[in-house]
Write an enzyme that holds these catalytic residues in place. Structure first.
Site, PDB file in Angstrom:
ATOM      1  N   LYS A  45     -44.385 -15.243 103.022  1.00 54.84           N
ATOM      2  CA  LYS A  45     -44.461 -14.430 101.795  1.00 54.84           C
ATOM      3  C   LYS A  45     -43.246 -14.749 100.911  1.00 54.84           C
ATOM      4  O   LYS A  45     -42.136 -14.892 101.420  1.00 54.84           O
ATOM      5  CB  LYS A  45     -44.449 -12.945 102.187  1.00 54.84           C
ATOM      6  CG  LYS A  45     -44.184 -11.962 101.049  1.00 54.84           C
ATOM      7  CD  LYS A  45     -45.350 -11.839 100.087  1.00 54.84           C
ATOM      8  CE  LYS A  45     -45.017 -10.916  98.900  1.00 54.84           C
ATOM      9  NZ  LYS A  45     -45.997 -11.049  97.811  1.00 54.84           N
ATOM     10  N   CYS A 132     -44.480 -15.544  89.615  1.00 56.20           N
ATOM     11  CA  CYS A 132     -44.900 -14.200  90.039  1.00 56.20           C
ATOM     12  C   CYS A 132     -45.193 -13.348  88.806  1.00 56.20           C
ATOM     13  O   CYS A 132     -44.320 -13.163  87.962  1.00 56.20           O
ATOM     14  CB  CYS A 132     -43.820 -13.534  90.889  1.00 56.20           C
ATOM     15  SG  CYS A 132     -44.214 -11.807  91.228  1.00 56.20           S
TER      16      CYS A 132
HETATM   17  C1  DHB Z   1     -46.360 -11.438  94.059  1.00 60.40           C
HETATM   18  C2  DHB Z   1     -47.465 -11.968  93.423  1.00 60.40           C
HETATM   19  C3  DHB Z   1     -47.510 -13.301  93.117  1.00 60.40           C
HETATM   20  O1  DHB Z   1     -48.580 -13.881  92.520  1.00 60.40           O
HETATM   21  C4  DHB Z   1     -46.451 -14.111  93.466  1.00 60.40           C
HETATM   22  O2  DHB Z   1     -46.497 -15.398  93.173  1.00 60.40           O
HETATM   23  C5  DHB Z   1     -45.351 -13.580  94.097  1.00 60.40           C
HETATM   24  C6  DHB Z   1     -45.316 -12.240  94.396  1.00 60.40           C
HETATM   25  C7  DHB Z   1     -46.292 -10.024  94.360  1.00 60.40           C
HETATM   26  O3  DHB Z   1     -46.744  -9.209  93.529  1.00 60.40           O
HETATM   27  O4  DHB Z   1     -45.736  -9.649  95.418  1.00 60.40           O
END
Ligand code: DHB
Length: 331
Positions: A45, A132
């Site tokens: 993540k 993001c």
């Molecule tokens: C999140 C969403 C994304 O598309 C990303 O690239 C990184 C983080 C998020 O909301 O956690």
């Protein structure tokens, strides 16, 4: 038969999870590392330096052909993911970084290289997330080409400094040079593809791009309740799922044309079956990442995709991925 390469690194299959999907906790990462599933790589993540709770729930919803999320970067922090990945050794491992500032990204890169020097942690690469869409007040860097170039300048300077230190260390050689990539947002205008590619081409050390991140700031409405379906940002969020496949294929193919074989592409977006994987590779992808469909079906999806892809390849008489990668025909 399904082996593929990013720069010089070979992977036995082209499958990897999309960062954010099935990779938040060590348990999930452990599942992705399980030999029962045919993905040969996994990615954690997107992390920040410190642990984060993310946005209020509900923040992820899925429907027949799409998902919407505004997670807000919930994650356990860089040290957690370095530690987690150091215990997983079946497959190649990537770490995704999404600092809220350039400095935070630089600090995380320092932490990765220090870990590499001290603990000899063997990760394959870093994906720097420039896209993001869900942190309030933080625009997507990939949409600001000047900012993106400045970011990458500083990031590659930092990487260069560490790599010079490593080269003097006899335990390391070029074989454990990390693959460095960036996760890009979707682009929609031809001039934006060219501007982005012009920035990316300046960085010799950039090995891959992952294209695309979720399509930012869609809005899903439920007619019955006359309401949005997720809580953060009044319901706006990143879209995934099969509805984004044409946008993903356009990005993969355009970047394949603009970047050639210098920078490899991890295709991401709208993959639900083996045919979608075939199309991503035909458009130019060397690997394919799975997001929404992995959330829906779990890691067994990789095995389904593999058998469906092999069936198509057999039917068409292709033995290897290199026989059709990037060979999309134009009329
Ligand atoms: C999140 C969403 C994304 O598309 C990303 O690239 C990184 C983080 C998020 O909301 O956690």
């Amino acid at each position: 038969m399904l082996n593929t390469k990013i720069k010089g690194t070979t992977f036995n299959t082209p499958f990897i999870n999309a960062s954010g999907c099935w990779c938040y906790s060590h348990n999930e990462l452990e599942e992705l590392n399980d030999k029962r599933y045919c993905n040969d790589a996994l990615i954690s993540k997107s992390s920040t330096f410190q642990i984060r709770d993310g946005n209020p729930e509900p923040r992820y919803k899925e429907f027949d052909n799409l998902s919407i999320n505004s997670m807000g970067l919930p994650n356990y922090g860089i040290k957690y993911y370095l530690n987690s990945l150091s215990n997983l050794n079946e497959k190649r491992k990537f770490i995704s970084l999404s600092g809220l500032s350039l400095n935070e990204n630089l600090n995380m890169i320092n932490a990765i290289y220090e870990d590499l020097l001290i603990n000899e942690t063997q990760i394959s690469g870093i994906e720097i997330n420039l896209s993001c869409p869900n942190v309030i007040g933080k625009p997507q860097i990939g949409y600001d080409f000047l900012e993106m170039e400045m970011y990458l300048d500083k990031i590659f300077d930092n990487i260069n400094t560490f790599e010079n230190r490593i080269k003097d260390n006899t335990k390391f050689n070029n074989n454990n040079e990390l693959l460095i990539g960036v996760k890009l947002p979707p682009y929609f205008d031809m001039s934006h593809f060219e501007s982005a590619a012009a920035v990316l081409r300046k960085f010799e050390r950039l090995n891959f791009i992952t294209s695309i991140n979720s399509v930012g700031n869609g809005l899903v409405i439920d007619t019955n309740s006359e309401s949005v379906v997720i809580k953060p940002k009044n319901g706006f969020g990143g879209l995934g799922g099969s509805i984004i496949k044409p946008t993903a294929l356009a990005n993969v193919h355009k970047f394949y044309q603009l970047l050639g074989d210098k920078i490899d592409i991890i295709g991401c977006g709208g993959v639900t079956n083996g045919e979608d994987v075939f199309q991503h590779i035909l458009a130019g992808a060397s690997m394919v990442s799975i997001g929404t469909e992995l959330m829906k079906k779990g890691p067994q999806i990789f095995n389904n995709l593999q058998s469906e892809l092999i069936e198509i390849m057999n039917h068409k008489g292709y033995k290897y991925i290199k026989d059709f990668r990037g060979k999309l025909k134009h009329l």
